[in-house]
Design a protein around this motif. Structure first.
Motif, PDB file in Angstrom:
ATOM      1  N   UNK C 721      -4.177  -3.368  12.544  1.00 32.49           N
ATOM      2  CA  UNK C 721      -3.956  -2.574  11.333  1.00 32.49           C
ATOM      3  C   UNK C 721      -3.396  -3.383  10.178  1.00 32.49           C
ATOM      4  N   UNK C 722      -3.040  -4.614  10.438  1.00 30.40           N
ATOM      5  CA  UNK C 722      -2.336  -5.373   9.412  1.00 30.40           C
ATOM      6  C   UNK C 722      -3.090  -5.406   8.090  1.00 30.40           C
ATOM      7  N   UNK C 723      -4.372  -5.726   8.162  1.00 22.22           N
ATOM      8  CA  UNK C 723      -5.101  -5.823   6.897  1.00 22.22           C
ATOM      9  C   UNK C 723      -5.632  -4.469   6.455  1.00 22.22           C
ATOM     10  N   UNK C 724      -6.145  -3.712   7.413  1.00 21.47           N
ATOM     11  CA  UNK C 724      -6.833  -2.483   7.059  1.00 21.47           C
ATOM     12  C   UNK C 724      -5.874  -1.427   6.533  1.00 21.47           C
ATOM     13  N   UNK C 725      -4.677  -1.381   7.084  1.00 20.38           N
ATOM     14  CA  UNK C 725      -3.751  -0.326   6.642  1.00 20.38           C
ATOM     15  C   UNK C 725      -2.638  -0.869   5.773  1.00 20.38           C
ATOM     16  N   UNK C 726      -2.182  -2.078   6.080  1.00 19.50           N
ATOM     17  CA  UNK C 726      -1.013  -2.570   5.351  1.00 19.50           C
ATOM     18  C   UNK C 726      -1.384  -3.608   4.312  1.00 19.50           C
ATOM     19  N   UNK C 727      -2.677  -3.903   4.158  1.00 23.91           N
ATOM     20  CA  UNK C 727      -3.169  -4.767   3.084  1.00 23.91           C
ATOM     21  C   UNK C 727      -2.575  -6.160   3.105  1.00 23.91           C
ATOM     22  N   UNK C 728      -2.325  -6.723   4.279  1.00 23.53           N
ATOM     23  CA  UNK C 728      -1.785  -8.073   4.311  1.00 23.53           C
ATOM     24  C   UNK C 728      -2.466  -8.876   5.390  1.00 23.53           C
ATOM     25  N   UNK C 729      -2.720 -10.144   5.106  1.00 25.35           N
ATOM     26  CA  UNK C 729      -3.401 -10.960   6.099  1.00 25.35           C
ATOM     27  C   UNK C 729      -2.441 -11.784   6.951  1.00 25.35           C
ATOM     28  N   UNK C 730      -1.256 -12.026   6.418  1.00 22.89           N
ATOM     29  CA  UNK C 730      -0.267 -12.743   7.205  1.00 22.89           C
ATOM     30  C   UNK C 730       0.493 -11.719   8.048  1.00 22.89           C
ATOM     31  N   UNK C 731       0.108 -11.644   9.322  1.00 19.64           N
ATOM     32  CA  UNK C 731       0.617 -10.545  10.149  1.00 19.64           C
ATOM     33  C   UNK C 731       2.137 -10.619  10.296  1.00 19.64           C
ATOM     34  N   UNK C 732       2.662 -11.836  10.418  1.00 24.38           N
ATOM     35  CA  UNK C 732       4.115 -11.979  10.561  1.00 24.38           C
ATOM     36  C   UNK C 732       4.823 -11.374   9.361  1.00 24.38           C
ATOM     37  N   UNK C 733       4.314 -11.699   8.178  1.00 24.52           N
ATOM     38  CA  UNK C 733       4.950 -11.185   6.972  1.00 24.52           C
ATOM     39  C   UNK C 733       4.796  -9.674   6.869  1.00 24.52           C
ATOM     40  N   UNK C 734       3.637  -9.164   7.274  1.00 24.23           N
ATOM     41  CA  UNK C 734       3.435  -7.720   7.203  1.00 24.23           C
ATOM     42  C   UNK C 734       4.394  -7.003   8.155  1.00 24.23           C
ATOM     43  N   UNK C 736       7.287  -8.027   8.906  1.00 25.39           N
ATOM     44  CA  UNK C 736       8.617  -8.109   8.301  1.00 25.39           C
ATOM     45  C   UNK C 736       8.814  -7.102   7.181  1.00 25.39           C
ATOM     46  N   UNK C 737       7.846  -7.031   6.270  1.00 25.26           N
ATOM     47  CA  UNK C 737       8.106  -6.206   5.095  1.00 25.26           C
ATOM     48  C   UNK C 737       7.574  -4.785   5.244  1.00 25.26           C
ATOM     49  N   UNK C 738       6.776  -4.537   6.263  1.00 26.13           N
ATOM     50  CA  UNK C 738       6.202  -3.204   6.339  1.00 26.13           C
ATOM     51  C   UNK C 738       6.531  -2.497   7.650  1.00 26.13           C
ATOM     52  N   UNK C 739       5.958  -2.980   8.761  1.00 22.70           N
ATOM     53  CA  UNK C 739       6.155  -2.256  10.032  1.00 22.70           C
ATOM     54  C   UNK C 739       7.622  -2.184  10.424  1.00 22.70           C
ATOM     55  N   UNK C 740       8.275  -3.347  10.366  1.00 22.15           N
ATOM     56  CA  UNK C 740       9.675  -3.379  10.786  1.00 22.15           C
ATOM     57  C   UNK C 740      10.576  -3.570   9.567  1.00 22.15           C
ATOM     58  N   UNK C 741      10.235  -2.872   8.481  1.00 19.35           N
ATOM     59  CA  UNK C 741      10.971  -3.034   7.234  1.00 19.35           C
ATOM     60  C   UNK C 741      12.462  -2.802   7.366  1.00 19.35           C
ATOM     61  N   UNK C 742      12.822  -1.825   8.186  1.00 16.52           N
ATOM     62  CA  UNK C 742      14.256  -1.526   8.309  1.00 16.52           C
ATOM     63  C   UNK C 742      15.002  -2.693   8.930  1.00 16.52           C
ATOM     64  N   UNK C 743      14.360  -3.373   9.881  1.00 17.02           N
ATOM     65  CA  UNK C 743      15.026  -4.531  10.490  1.00 17.02           C
ATOM     66  C   UNK C 743      15.304  -5.576   9.434  1.00 17.02           C
ATOM     67  N   UNK C 744      14.276  -5.825   8.604  1.00 16.92           N
ATOM     68  CA  UNK C 744      14.446  -6.825   7.558  1.00 16.92           C
ATOM     69  C   UNK C 744      15.520  -6.384   6.586  1.00 16.92           C
ATOM     70  N   UNK C 745      15.522  -5.107   6.294  1.00 20.86           N
ATOM     71  CA  UNK C 745      16.537  -4.590   5.384  1.00 20.86           C
ATOM     72  C   UNK C 745      17.926  -4.849   5.949  1.00 20.86           C
ATOM     73  N   UNK C 746      18.099  -4.532   7.236  1.00 19.46           N
ATOM     74  CA  UNK C 746      19.382  -4.799   7.878  1.00 19.46           C
ATOM     75  C   UNK C 746      19.715  -6.269   7.819  1.00 19.46           C
ATOM     76  N   UNK C 747      18.691  -7.094   7.952  1.00 18.79           N
ATOM     77  CA  UNK C 747      18.889  -8.525   7.983  1.00 18.79           C
ATOM     78  C   UNK C 747      19.355  -9.060   6.624  1.00 18.79           C
ATOM     79  N   UNK C 748      18.734  -8.565   5.522  1.00 23.73           N
ATOM     80  CA  UNK C 748      19.213  -9.047   4.225  1.00 23.73           C
ATOM     81  C   UNK C 748      20.613  -8.513   3.956  1.00 23.73           C
ATOM     82  N   UNK C 749      20.909  -7.360   4.519  1.00 23.05           N
ATOM     83  CA  UNK C 749      22.293  -6.859   4.409  1.00 23.05           C
ATOM     84  C   UNK C 749      23.245  -7.816   5.102  1.00 23.05           C
TER      85      UNK C 749
END
Lengths: 137, 115, 777
Positions: C721-734, C736-749
């Protein structure tokens, strides 16, 4: 201070390059290796290089604002990206995208990019705050 | 490479723990840094160590072919872990400086009596 | 319920801007901040006709609906009346605080806490879900704690605040157990549904423990014997807070819940016995102590305890007549008691003291206060034709017509009534009549409009409702009564004048005794002074013992467990982890695949050698530069692993972080003293053994994770689903910023918090420490 001449000259040229490159890395992150983390770290490294070549004061001047504000701003961006979908009835952090043509260029913008930009600022601000404090100590 | 990585992970953990058990406060900070490398490497290894493509979808493709690419999930986990351990390390260093200044020693056994 | 949205938003916004209003408007900020509760009151009154004629407002948002927890509200006539009282009194008290706080430090904090408390209290009375009710319930405890201790420089205040918190919040926690049990028995946590299941609940074997838990919660909150002691101490709070929280509202949350639970848990033997006896004891003891105190606030605190006891007792009796009496008394009490506290504040404000022995003759200088006080004490004394007179009559009727209690309760009620009258006379006559007395150096002055308007209107309402009790009874008390008991169609009739009945004669007796008590007061004080020592052995002693033993146990276990050596803690942690993982592997018979050596490329040996070499160097390092080199070797070695095994994102980040970490270490190490060998050889050998054991274990675990595939990887979802739904080709980055966004948010906190930590740890000592630093660095 003559022995720092090469470093200072190098820093002058390299720092802007680094900063532009960091933005490029950050923006391409969604489709290729890179992203807010790496981009932010590159930008921070650039600023620190400048700080090592000159001093903390000029590094701070380069940044214009206190690093704490930078990551505050980053958190604000990331949270607005998180909150925005709530207004259209989705759950928080759902990606929202818009596509449009501008000057014959296809532009593709979305909240995940805003989120990544927030990450970028958080990393720059956080790392800078740490290094500046340690350096000033 | 798998058997080699297993040993490297073990050595990283061993060194980390040994340094954490040390009395010198600076060595403890070193230990923190090394043990987090061990953790990251262990998570990374759990995806397998075969040489595949990067987890980036090709120019003309729409889905990632997991048969030929590395599992992206551990990488995402580690990416955050790296940055967090940097923050953690920075905080540990700040504490180290503070302890060194207020207790005037680098021996944690002495910190106990410095109050 | 959508009507409530606007006042809620206005309320929140006004509260958030309280600092702004206080800074700009000073004493007049109260008038603005009172708009919130006033607006809420207006909406409540607007919906009143519909609710009182039997309609119910409900609103429910699913929260954790899997376990029956919902964000659900429920407005019936009882909740509506109670919430209106809270908002009405609250609005007046906020206005009053403006005048009272003019010479006070923590004005902003005070307003915000008062408004937060008010919101929680409205939440308590309107919530339908018991868990939600519990959340609001504890919020009232917490805001009350903060308000009692608002003058935190004084130790007595802090102690009183903590005591109130421990007792009420502790009781709340016990009640939470009751709520959970009740939910399990009945299969629902919604009060509106529980009411219909009373029969099932009362038959259940767990009923006993459930009801006990609720008793603890309600009796602590409402300051009932033996938990009453926190309330007089809580008088350390500013007077408006005491008036609102510790008299008119929060302490009534306990009896409110008892009312609510009457159809659910009531009508049983234990309900009757516990509540009636606890209530009656509290009532009599409170009345007795109110006769003996000299501080006006203390006197009022004890009459409050006594009044709450009365209500609890009447709920316990549980007949229809007693429930009606309890409700009427509660309303009457809310009108006059809060006001009397406010009057105390006005007197304190004007005459500079609250001690009844040090004031007198203020009538001429404070005529308005005196008038308002007259209306207030009229109600406190239960004189005709106030609402509280009516409630006393109803109480006596209820007590006289119940065979179980007719011998004991009427005398207790008469004594309480008499004591209240004596206190009322004292509170009115002593400060306002006789020769002029006031505190040294006080400039006696009349209270400003903002201070007398609230108490004036509230006390006048108490009298007015007494006169018009026929209408009030028909329009309000009847539907409330029907809602409390979940009954239908009962018509109640009230009259100010009942004729010369038995209860009226008892009231007259109470008046006579009350007047006598007032004139005998000096003799009573003298007698009390001789026996005052006994009061030391009250339940408060138990509380002190309890808290004392907690401290003792804590210091004991600290002495036993905490050696103060960091490496001991580390050692215990490592050994424990080793033990637990080993134990789990043995118990589960985890298969350990045989280790086989695989041939690797030469450069792979190189990378491994670099990392291992770095490790060895880190252990052996005896110079600071060596430590940096070691760290860099390990870090970049791991980075190269990421490069070789297709993790471009990781490699990039790792290399950058290592660069920064090296810079950071280089900056710091300059300050540090050179390494020196610490610890004995034996210590080091032991450490090395433990570390080696742990390292081996981790190696084994890594090996197992290579060879075993315990469950299907979830990555295929990301891959597809990375490209088709989340519009990103770098799966790791997708990820980080989309599927597990809350984790990343906690991390920048985390990064932000870490850097704030560094800044605060070091930035402030830059100036003070730098000299010393340079000297020994």
């Amino acid at each position: 201070m003559g022995e720092l001449l090469i470093l200072r000259f190098g820093a002058r040229i390299l720092v802007p390059l680094f900063l532009v490159y960091s933005l490029y890395i950050m923006l391409r992150g969604h489709n290729d290796a890179g992203g807010g983390f790496s981009g932010g770290l590159i930008a921070a490294t650039a600023l620190i290089l400048y700080g090592l070549a000159y001093d903390v004061r000029s590094m701070k001047n380069l940044l214009k604002v206190h690093p704490v504000r930078v990551f505050g701003f980053g958190l604000l961006m990331a949270s607005s990206a998180a909150v925005m979908p709530l207004f259209v009835g989705s759950t928080a952090l759902t990606g929202m995208w818009i596509d449009f043509e501008f000057l014959h260029t296809h532009i593709h913008l979305g909240t995940p990019m805003l989120f990544d930009l927030g990450v970028f600022h958080c990393v720059v601000g956080g790392v800078m705050a740490i290094i500046v404090t340690l350096k000033e100590y | 490479m798998e058997s080699l990585i297993v040993i490297v992970v073990g050595v990283l953990y061993m060194t980390g723990i040994y340094l954490l058990l040390n009395r010198s406060i600076l060595k403890i900070v070193l230990g923190i840094s090394i043990i987090s490398q061990g953790v990251n490497l262990m998570i990374f290894a759990s995806a397998g160590m075969a040489r595949f493509n990067s987890p980036i979808i090709g120019a003309n493709e729409k889905v990632l072919d997991l048969a030929n690419a590395v599992d992206p999930l551990p990488q995402a986990l580690i990416l955050t872990a790296i940055v967090i351990s940097f923050g953690f390390l920075a905080y540990a260093i700040a504490l180290l400086i503070k302890v060194r200044n207020t207790a005037d020693t680098d021996d944690v056994d002495e910190v106990r009596f410095a109050e | 319920m959508t009507d409530f949205l606007l006042p809620t938003i206005v309320f929140t916004v006004l509260t958030a801007f309280a600092p702004f209003f206080v800074a700009r408007l000073k004493d007049r900020a109260g008038w603005i901040l009172a708009i919130g509760p006033a607006l809420f009151l207006a909406v409540l009154l607007k919906s009143a006709p519909g609710v009182l004629s039997g309609g119910k407002l409900t609103s429910s948002v699913s929260w954790i609906s899997e376990v029956g927890i919902n964000f659900s509200f429920y407005v019936d006539s009882f909740g509506l009346t109670f919430a209106s009282l809270v908002c009405l009194i609250g609005a007046f008290i906020i206005i009053y605080s403006g005048g009272y706080n003019s010479h006070y430090h923590y004005t902003t904090r005070f307003y915000v806490l008062m408004l937060a408390f008010m919101a929680s209290m409205v939440g308590v009375v309107l919530s339908d879900n018991l868990i939600l009710l519990f959340v609001f319930w504890e919020l009232t405890s917490i805001t009350s704690y903060l308000l009692i201790g608002i003058n935190h420089e004084e130790e007595a205040n802090v102690k009183a605040a903590l005591q109130a918190l421990v007792v009420t919040a502790g009781g709340g926690l016990v009640m939470l157990m009751g709520i959970v049990m009740l939910g399990n028995i009945a299969g629902t946590l919604e009060l509106s549904e529980l009411i219909a299941r009373g029969e099932v609940i009362r038959q259940h074997p767990l009923y006993f423990w459930t009801v006990i838990c609720f008793f603890v919660g309600c009796l602590t909150k409402s300051a009932q014997f033996p938990f009453h002691f926190w309330l007089p101490n809580a008088m350390a709070a500013p007077t408006p807070a005491s008036a609102f929280i510790h008299s008119a509202t929060m302490v009534k949350a306990g009896v409110f819940l008892l009312f609510r639970l009457t159809p659910v848990l009531g009508g049983t033997e234990i309900w009757f016995r516990v509540l009636t006896s606890a209530g009656a004891i509290t009532m009599v003891l409170g009345a007795l102590f109110s006769l003996l105190r000299h501080d006006m606030k203390q006197v009022l605190a004890y009459t409050t305890i006594s009044a709450l006891g009365t209500i609890t007792m009447l709920i316990g009796v549980g007949t229809e007549a007693s429930i009606v009496a309890a409700f009427v008394f509660m309303v009457a009490h809310a009108f006059y008691k809060g006001s009397l506290f406010l009057i105390t504040g006005m007197v304190d404000h004007g005459a500079g003291t609250r001690d009844l022995r040090q004031m007198g003759g203020l009538r001429k200088l404070m005529p308005i206060t005196c008038t308002v006080a007259f209306l207030g004490v009229l109600s406190l004394g239960g004189m005709m034709p106030t609402l509280s007179f009516l409630s006393k009559e109803l109480m006596l009727e209820a007590a006289l017509h119940n065979h179980a209690v007719e011998k004991i309760l009427p005398p207790a009620i008469v004594f309480t009534g008499a004591a209240f009258l004596a206190v009322a006379i004292r509170l009115f006559v002593v400060p306002f009549f006789g020769p002029l007395k006031h505190a040294e150096g006080a400039h006696v002055h009349e209270a400003p409009l903002s201070m007398w308007i609230g108490p004036g209107i509230l006390t006048a309402l108490g009298v007015f409702l007494g006169i018009t009790c026929a209408g009030f009874g028909k329009e309000v008390i009847t539907p409330v009564y029907n809602d409390i008991l979940h009954g239908h169609g009962h018509e109640l009739h009230f009259h100010v004048w009942h004729g010369v009945t038995k209860s009226f004669l008892l009231s007259l007796t109470a008046y006579a005794v009350g007047v006598a008590l007032f004139f005998m007061r000096r003799r009573i004080f003298a007698a009390f002074e001789k026996v005052e020592g006994i009061t030391k052995f009250g339940p408060e002693k138990g509380y002190d013992l309890f808290m004392g033993s907690i401290y003792k146990v804590a210091s004991f276990q600290t002495r036993i467990i905490q050696t103060g050596y960091l490496r001991h803690y580390m050692m215990v942690t490592v050994l424990f982890a080793l033990l637990m993982i080993g134990f789990a592997m043995l118990r589960e018979h985890t298969p350990i695949p045989a280790f086989e050596w695989e041939m690797s490329y030469l450069h792979e040996y190189g990378i491994a050698l670099m990392i291992v070499g770095g490790c060895v160097l880190a252990i052996l390092a005896n110079r600071k530069l060596m430590a940096i080199v070691a760290l860099t070797m390990v870090g970049f070695g791991v980075g190269v692993v990421y490069v070789y095994f297709s993790a471009p994102d990781l490699a990039m980040t790792q290399v950058l972080v290592e660069t920064l970490a090296t810079v950071m270490f280089a900056l710091v190490l300059a300050f540090m003293p050179p390494f020196r060998p610490l610890g004995t050889k034996r210590q080091r050998a032991l450490n090395l053994t433990v570390a080696a054991a742990f390292g081996t274990l981790m190696s084994v675990l890594t090996w197992i994770s290579f060879k075993l595939q315990a469950s299907e990887s979830i990555s295929s979802f990301f891959a597809e689903t990375s490209y088709l739904k989340a519009h990103g080709k770098n799966v790791v980055n997708v990820i980080l910023v989309d599927y597990r966004g809350w984790d990343t948010f906690g991390e920048i906190l985390v990064i932000s918090i870490a850097s704030i930590g560094v800044v605060t740890l070091l930035a402030h000592s830059v100036r003070t420490k730098k000299g010393a630093e340079v000297a020994d660095g």
